[in-house]
Motif scaffolding. Structure first.
Motif, PDB file in Angstrom:
ATOM      1  N   SER A  83      79.347  19.940   3.451  1.00 17.22           N
ATOM      2  CA  SER A  83      79.597  20.530   4.784  1.00 17.22           C
ATOM      3  C   SER A  83      78.235  20.804   5.240  1.00 17.22           C
ATOM      4  O   SER A  83      77.218  21.237   4.565  1.00 17.22           O
ATOM      5  CB  SER A  83      80.623  21.160   5.102  1.00 17.22           C
ATOM      6  N   GLN A  84      78.089  20.991   6.743  1.00 15.35           N
ATOM      7  CA  GLN A  84      77.117  21.640   7.359  1.00 15.35           C
ATOM      8  C   GLN A  84      77.608  22.751   8.155  1.00 15.35           C
ATOM      9  O   GLN A  84      78.809  22.650   8.562  1.00 15.35           O
ATOM     10  CB  GLN A  84      76.130  20.449   8.236  1.00 15.35           C
ATOM     11  N   PRO A  85      76.951  23.661   8.349  1.00 13.43           N
ATOM     12  CA  PRO A  85      77.215  24.998   9.117  1.00 13.43           C
ATOM     13  C   PRO A  85      77.997  24.681  10.572  1.00 13.43           C
ATOM     14  O   PRO A  85      78.741  25.445  10.821  1.00 13.43           O
ATOM     15  CB  PRO A  85      75.888  25.884   9.350  1.00 13.43           C
ATOM     16  N   HIS A  99      79.709  22.442  11.113  1.00 12.60           N
ATOM     17  CA  HIS A  99      81.036  21.264  11.087  1.00 12.60           C
ATOM     18  C   HIS A  99      82.216  22.166  11.402  1.00 12.60           C
ATOM     19  O   HIS A  99      83.158  21.404  11.746  1.00 12.60           O
ATOM     20  CB  HIS A  99      81.133  20.782   9.615  1.00 12.60           C
ATOM     21  N   ASN A 100      82.327  23.299  11.337  1.00 15.94           N
ATOM     22  CA  ASN A 100      83.267  24.148  11.356  1.00 15.94           C
ATOM     23  C   ASN A 100      83.109  25.734  11.835  1.00 15.94           C
ATOM     24  O   ASN A 100      82.075  26.411  11.285  1.00 15.94           O
ATOM     25  CB  ASN A 100      84.159  24.286  10.177  1.00 15.94           C
ATOM     26  N   PRO A 101      83.611  26.019  12.744  1.00 14.53           N
ATOM     27  CA  PRO A 101      83.400  27.492  13.279  1.00 14.53           C
ATOM     28  C   PRO A 101      83.338  28.550  12.335  1.00 14.53           C
ATOM     29  O   PRO A 101      82.802  29.619  12.537  1.00 14.53           O
ATOM     30  CB  PRO A 101      84.569  27.623  14.412  1.00 14.53           C
ATOM     31  N   GLU A 102      84.153  28.340  11.205  1.00 12.41           N
ATOM     32  CA  GLU A 102      84.517  29.429   9.967  1.00 12.41           C
ATOM     33  C   GLU A 102      83.130  29.669   9.252  1.00 12.41           C
ATOM     34  O   GLU A 102      83.058  30.627   8.798  1.00 12.41           O
ATOM     35  CB  GLU A 102      85.594  29.308   9.318  1.00 12.41           C
ATOM     36  N   PHE A 103      82.359  28.586   9.451  1.00 10.70           N
ATOM     37  CA  PHE A 103      80.942  28.657   8.540  1.00 10.70           C
ATOM     38  C   PHE A 103      79.967  29.472   9.350  1.00 10.70           C
ATOM     39  O   PHE A 103      79.148  29.859   8.727  1.00 10.70           O
ATOM     40  CB  PHE A 103      80.552  27.213   8.250  1.00 10.70           C
ATOM     41  N   LYS A 104      79.972  29.595  10.519  1.00  6.25           N
ATOM     42  CA  LYS A 104      79.062  30.146  11.289  1.00  6.25           C
ATOM     43  C   LYS A 104      78.914  31.719  11.113  1.00  6.25           C
ATOM     44  O   LYS A 104      77.932  32.368  11.331  1.00  6.25           O
ATOM     45  CB  LYS A 104      79.422  30.053  12.768  1.00  6.25           C
ATOM     46  N   PHE A 114      78.404  32.980   8.332  1.00  3.87           N
ATOM     47  CA  PHE A 114      77.516  33.055   6.989  1.00  3.87           C
ATOM     48  C   PHE A 114      76.195  32.614   7.109  1.00  3.87           C
ATOM     49  O   PHE A 114      75.871  31.639   7.996  1.00  3.87           O
ATOM     50  CB  PHE A 114      78.169  32.172   5.732  1.00  3.87           C
ATOM     51  N   ASP A 115      75.297  33.295   6.442  1.00  2.28           N
ATOM     52  CA  ASP A 115      73.891  32.821   6.397  1.00  2.28           C
ATOM     53  C   ASP A 115      73.505  32.363   4.965  1.00  2.28           C
ATOM     54  O   ASP A 115      73.469  32.814   4.052  1.00  2.28           O
ATOM     55  CB  ASP A 115      73.034  34.186   6.634  1.00  2.28           C
ATOM     56  N   PHE A 116      73.807  30.749   4.966  1.00  2.00           N
ATOM     57  CA  PHE A 116      73.847  30.106   3.971  1.00  2.00           C
ATOM     58  C   PHE A 116      72.369  30.178   3.408  1.00  2.00           C
ATOM     59  O   PHE A 116      71.413  29.661   3.911  1.00  2.00           O
ATOM     60  CB  PHE A 116      74.439  28.764   3.955  1.00  2.00           C
ATOM     61  N   SER A 117      72.130  30.203   2.029  1.00  2.00           N
ATOM     62  CA  SER A 117      70.960  30.034   1.418  1.00  2.00           C
ATOM     63  C   SER A 117      70.793  28.620   0.844  1.00  2.00           C
ATOM     64  O   SER A 117      69.655  28.117   0.649  1.00  2.00           O
ATOM     65  CB  SER A 117      70.780  31.032   0.047  1.00  2.00           C
ATOM     66  N   VAL A 118      71.971  27.964   0.530  1.00  2.00           N
ATOM     67  CA  VAL A 118      71.885  26.763  -0.091  1.00  2.00           C
ATOM     68  C   VAL A 118      73.055  25.917   0.685  1.00  2.00           C
ATOM     69  O   VAL A 118      74.013  26.023   0.924  1.00  2.00           O
ATOM     70  CB  VAL A 118      72.321  26.728  -1.603  1.00  2.00           C
ATOM     71  N   VAL A 119      72.529  24.543   1.221  1.00  2.00           N
ATOM     72  CA  VAL A 119      73.320  23.645   1.699  1.00  2.00           C
ATOM     73  C   VAL A 119      73.223  22.238   1.253  1.00  2.00           C
ATOM     74  O   VAL A 119      71.782  21.890   1.268  1.00  2.00           O
ATOM     75  CB  VAL A 119      73.102  23.538   3.334  1.00  2.00           C
ATOM     76  N   ILE A 120      74.041  21.724   0.526  1.00  2.00           N
ATOM     77  CA  ILE A 120      73.921  20.333  -0.161  1.00  2.00           C
ATOM     78  C   ILE A 120      75.066  19.471   0.663  1.00  2.00           C
ATOM     79  O   ILE A 120      76.309  19.749   0.124  1.00  2.00           O
ATOM     80  CB  ILE A 120      74.025  20.445  -1.669  1.00  2.00           C
ATOM     81  N   ASP A 121      74.625  18.328   1.264  1.00  4.59           N
ATOM     82  CA  ASP A 121      75.633  17.551   1.739  1.00  4.59           C
ATOM     83  C   ASP A 121      75.280  16.090   1.989  1.00  4.59           C
ATOM     84  O   ASP A 121      74.192  15.676   1.680  1.00  4.59           O
ATOM     85  CB  ASP A 121      75.801  17.998   3.208  1.00  4.59           C
ATOM     86  N   HIS A 122      76.274  15.233   2.624  1.00  2.41           N
ATOM     87  CA  HIS A 122      75.866  14.115   2.643  1.00  2.41           C
ATOM     88  C   HIS A 122      76.294  13.380   4.002  1.00  2.41           C
ATOM     89  O   HIS A 122      76.038  11.922   4.218  1.00  2.41           O
ATOM     90  CB  HIS A 122      76.217  13.030   1.371  1.00  2.41           C
ATOM     91  N   ASN A 129      71.653  19.884  15.690  1.00  5.23           N
ATOM     92  CA  ASN A 129      72.191  21.039  15.011  1.00  5.23           C
ATOM     93  C   ASN A 129      71.648  21.002  13.330  1.00  5.23           C
ATOM     94  O   ASN A 129      72.073  20.751  12.464  1.00  5.23           O
ATOM     95  CB  ASN A 129      73.814  20.874  14.771  1.00  5.23           C
ATOM     96  N   LEU A 130      70.261  20.997  13.630  1.00  3.98           N
ATOM     97  CA  LEU A 130      69.536  20.904  12.391  1.00  3.98           C
ATOM     98  C   LEU A 130      69.774  22.267  11.328  1.00  3.98           C
ATOM     99  O   LEU A 130      69.840  23.523  11.768  1.00  3.98           O
ATOM    100  CB  LEU A 130      67.973  20.920  12.500  1.00  3.98           C
ATOM    101  N   VAL A 131      69.936  21.792  10.172  1.00  8.58           N
ATOM    102  CA  VAL A 131      70.468  23.023   9.217  1.00  8.58           C
ATOM    103  C   VAL A 131      69.254  23.697   8.682  1.00  8.58           C
ATOM    104  O   VAL A 131      68.195  23.176   8.155  1.00  8.58           O
ATOM    105  CB  VAL A 131      71.093  22.230   7.915  1.00  8.58           C
TER     106      VAL A 131
END
Length: 331
Positions: free
Chosen positions: A95-97, A99-104, A106-114, A121-123
């Motif tokens: 997923s990417q931040p 993609h869903n309001p519940e992700f917002k 968090f301050d993600f340190s790692v994002v791995i997606d396809h 909305n660049l990650v």
């Protein structure tokens, strides 16, 4: 010739983020690809950080997902504020931040997606690896394991293999050579009987009434199909119905919608030849809620309150038919 691409720089950068003092929470929107990927990332973090856990934002009720969690022993739990405050580092897979309001939150340190990259909305994260050409994030995680010389244990290999199988729809959807190579590589370590047991656990008996309703409400919209299932106990039902309707001859796209937990949920499936389902989902919602996906599969969710009192079924019929009643007919 190497089985997979070399990831020396990526691996070095990723491992630099893991220290013995950190507590990492891997956040997912649980489906087979996300579950397998999270389990692999947890394995990579093992003995490199203080603590790791997996948490999903969605309620898991789909039988095959529950079977996967049970048989592959995936230690995922429902994400809650009480759980989140126990961690100081966060990773997001499949997923990417945006993609869903519940992700917002968090301050993600790692994002791995396809999934496709949205230019608006660049990650932003310390480590980002997004490869839209890949059929599955489980393939990407298999490459990481291979480059780190980590031999996947039986249950991890089974989870990764099942994730690839589901997201490529057993290679009927778009995939690349790396997906096939990962599937073949994992087959040496996975339990094929266990994977078949998981894949056969698809339906709850009480879901049959929703499938019956989907048939009753089925409409032809141009060359595509649309069905409204009403209020469903779990949006996964809509996924199963949509996947079933893709088997109908000479139907290039399918949209199945329903309501669940005060949201209108739409599942889109296409043949990958004509319409892009991710683009179609965004155009249908026109800025409402969240929408996106791949060329062949997409999803949209809109809070009911954003429909301004319009019946969800009428709302969808107007959007799909673009206001032209003549294009819509009962099957």
């Amino acid at each position: 010739m190497a089985l997979f691409r070399q990831l020396d720089e990526q691996v070095e950068h990723l491992l630099e983020l893991f220290t013995k003092d950190d507590n990492w929470l891997i956040v997912i929107n649980a489906d087979p690809d996300a579950l397998g990927s999270a389990l692999a990332l947890r394995r990579i973090m093992a003995r490199r950080v203080n603590r790791t856990a997996i948490a999903q934002i969605n309620e898991i009720k789909r039988p095959d997902n529950l079977s996967m969690i049970r048989y592959c022993r995936i230690p995922t739990q429902k994400l809650t504020p009480t759980l989140a405050v126990q961690f100081d580092k966060f990773a997001l897979v499949d997923s990417q931040p945006h993609h869903n309001p519940e992700f917002k939150q968090f301050d993600f340190s790692v994002v791995i997606d396809h999934h496709p990259i949205a230019e608006d909305n660049l990650v932003e994260a310390e480590y980002v690896d997004i490869r839209p050409k890949y059929g599955s994030v489980c393939t990407m995680m298999t490459e990481y394991l291979y480059n780190m010389k980590i031999r996947p244990a039986k249950l991890l290999a089974t989870a990764l293999m099942y994730g690839i199988r589901c997201d490529t729809k057993t290679f009927e959807r778009k995939f690349i050579d790396a997906d096939m190579a990962a599937f073949k590589f994992l087959s040496k370590f996975a339990d094929s009987k266990l994977m078949n047991r998981i894949s056969r656990s698809e339906f709850h008996l009480d879901w049959m009434r929703y499938i019956s309703r989907a048939f009753y409400n089925l409409r032809r919209v141009g060359k595509g199909l649309f069905s409204y299932c009403g209020n469903v106990e779990n949006p996964d039902i809509l996924v199963i119905v949509a996947d079933f309707f893709t088997r109908v001859h000479d139907v290039p796209w399918v949209v199945v919608s329903g309501t669940s937990e005060d949201k209108l949920v739409c599942i889109l499936r296409g043949d990958g030849q004509r319409r892009d389902m991710g683009t179609m989902a965004q155009k249908l919602m026109n800025g409402l809620g969240s929408a996106g996906g791949h060329k062949q599969a997409a999803r949209a969710e809109v809070p009911i309150e954003e429909l301004d009192g319009v019946d969800p079924e009428i709302f969808m019929l107007k959007r799909i038919g673009q206001g032209r009643k003549a294009t819509i007919r009962k099957v």
